[in-house]
Design an enzyme around this catalytic site. Structure first.
Site: not given
Ligand code: CP
Length: 308
Positions: A267, A295, A100, A130, A127, A227
């Site tokens: 998410c 996930r 990340r 996700q 991402h 989000d």
């Protein structure tokens, strides 16, 4: 050597393979041990996390592997030493690297030098882990129909210029979905990513469009998603954004415009009363806890697929 650095690193057919594998691994979490040895997977965080760290660590252990969490603040990758040198070192210790980080160029460089598969655990631009989990979740709740995910309408409301907006465009198009992204002026996706999503959609029967009006974007949607309005690194813009983004709040009014059986994804972390109302987040159409669990299953699948 294959990597998973952005959603379109998987072809539409490969995406189906990985989602099938994720469903299989979810049904039998301890039956497959591709990392038996145990092989080590390095998991590096240059930004905050809860779900990503927890799900990778748990998932790698379930695959028979050894999750090695590396603190990006200690490693200071690109400052203390070059990304290329870190890649060469970690590639000698681990069978796969999960990272990340900030700009996509950093993970591209890691992948170029690691000598092992590299997985994007979030960058400023994408991402993809996700969205894999999200497609698995949508499939579980909506996919039991001819064509699976194909033909479903998925609407993302909020900062359409952020990594999630980009990843939904690419992954939804690959799944043959009709993807709508809707955000205020100045918060629209990168035109190159929109064009790429449209090119993918041309081959899958899906579509990718910007719908500025949040009410029109929500109309008839099978899946409604939002989000945080304040992505990591944008904290200084917090108060300005709250005002600008208000009409894009995923609340009861916008949810009522969706299909009767629409589902809601987020998410997480979520900010009730900001990008989503508490009633919608905690309501009967929300599937966010399944999404958070998925996930682990989705990431186990991509690790298994990349190291097979
Ligand atoms: N959704 C997600 O990536 O969560 P974390 O930032 O907590 O890892």
């Amino acid at each position: 050597m294959r990597h998973f650095l952005r959603d379109d690193d998987l072809t539409p057919a490969e995406l189906v393979e990985v989602l099938d594998l994720a469903a299989e691994l979810k049904a039998a979490p301890y039956a497959h041990k591709p990392l038996e040895g145990p092989q080590t997977v390095a998991i590096i965080f240059d930004k905050p996390t809860l779900r990503t760290q927890a799900s990778f660590v748990a998932g790698i252990a379930e695959l028979g592997g050894n999750p090695m969490v590396v603190d990006g603040n200690l490693a200071q990758i690109g400052t203390r030493e070059s990304i290329a040198d870190v890649a060469r070192v970690l590639g000698r210790q681990a069978s796969l690297i999960v990272w990340r980080t900030h700009d996509q160029s950093r993970i591209d460089e890691m992948a170029a030098y690691a000598g092992v598969p590299v997985v994007n655990a979030l960058t400023d631009q994408f991402h993809p882990c996700q969205t894999l989990a999200d497609l698995l979740t949508i499939r579980e709740h909506k996919g039991d129909r001819p064509g699976g995910l194909a033909g479903l309408t998925m609407t993302f409301l909020g900062d359409a210029a952020c990594n999630m907006g980009h990843s939904y465009l690419l992954s939804g198009a690959a799944a043959g979905m009709h993807v709508r992204v809707s955000g205020p002026d100045g918060f629209q996706p990168d035109p190159e990513i929109l064009a790429r999503a449209r090119a993918i959609a041309a081959g899958t029967g899906g579509s990718a469009e910007i719908v500025l009006d949040p009410e029109a974007a929500s109309e008839g949607a099978d899946v409604l998603i939002t989000d945080t309005w304040i992505s990591m690194g944008k904290e200084a813009e917090s108060s300005d954004r709250a005002e600008v983004f208000r009409p894009w709040q995923l609340n009861e009014d916008l949810l009522a415009r969706g299909a009767d059986d629409a589902i809601v994804l987020h998410c997480l972390p979520a900010y009730r009363g900001k990008e989503i109302s508490a009633g919608v987040l905690d309501g009967p159409q929300s599937v966010i806890w399944d999404e958070a669990e998925n996930r682990r299953h989705a990431q186990k699948a991509i690790i298994t697929w990349l190291t097979r």
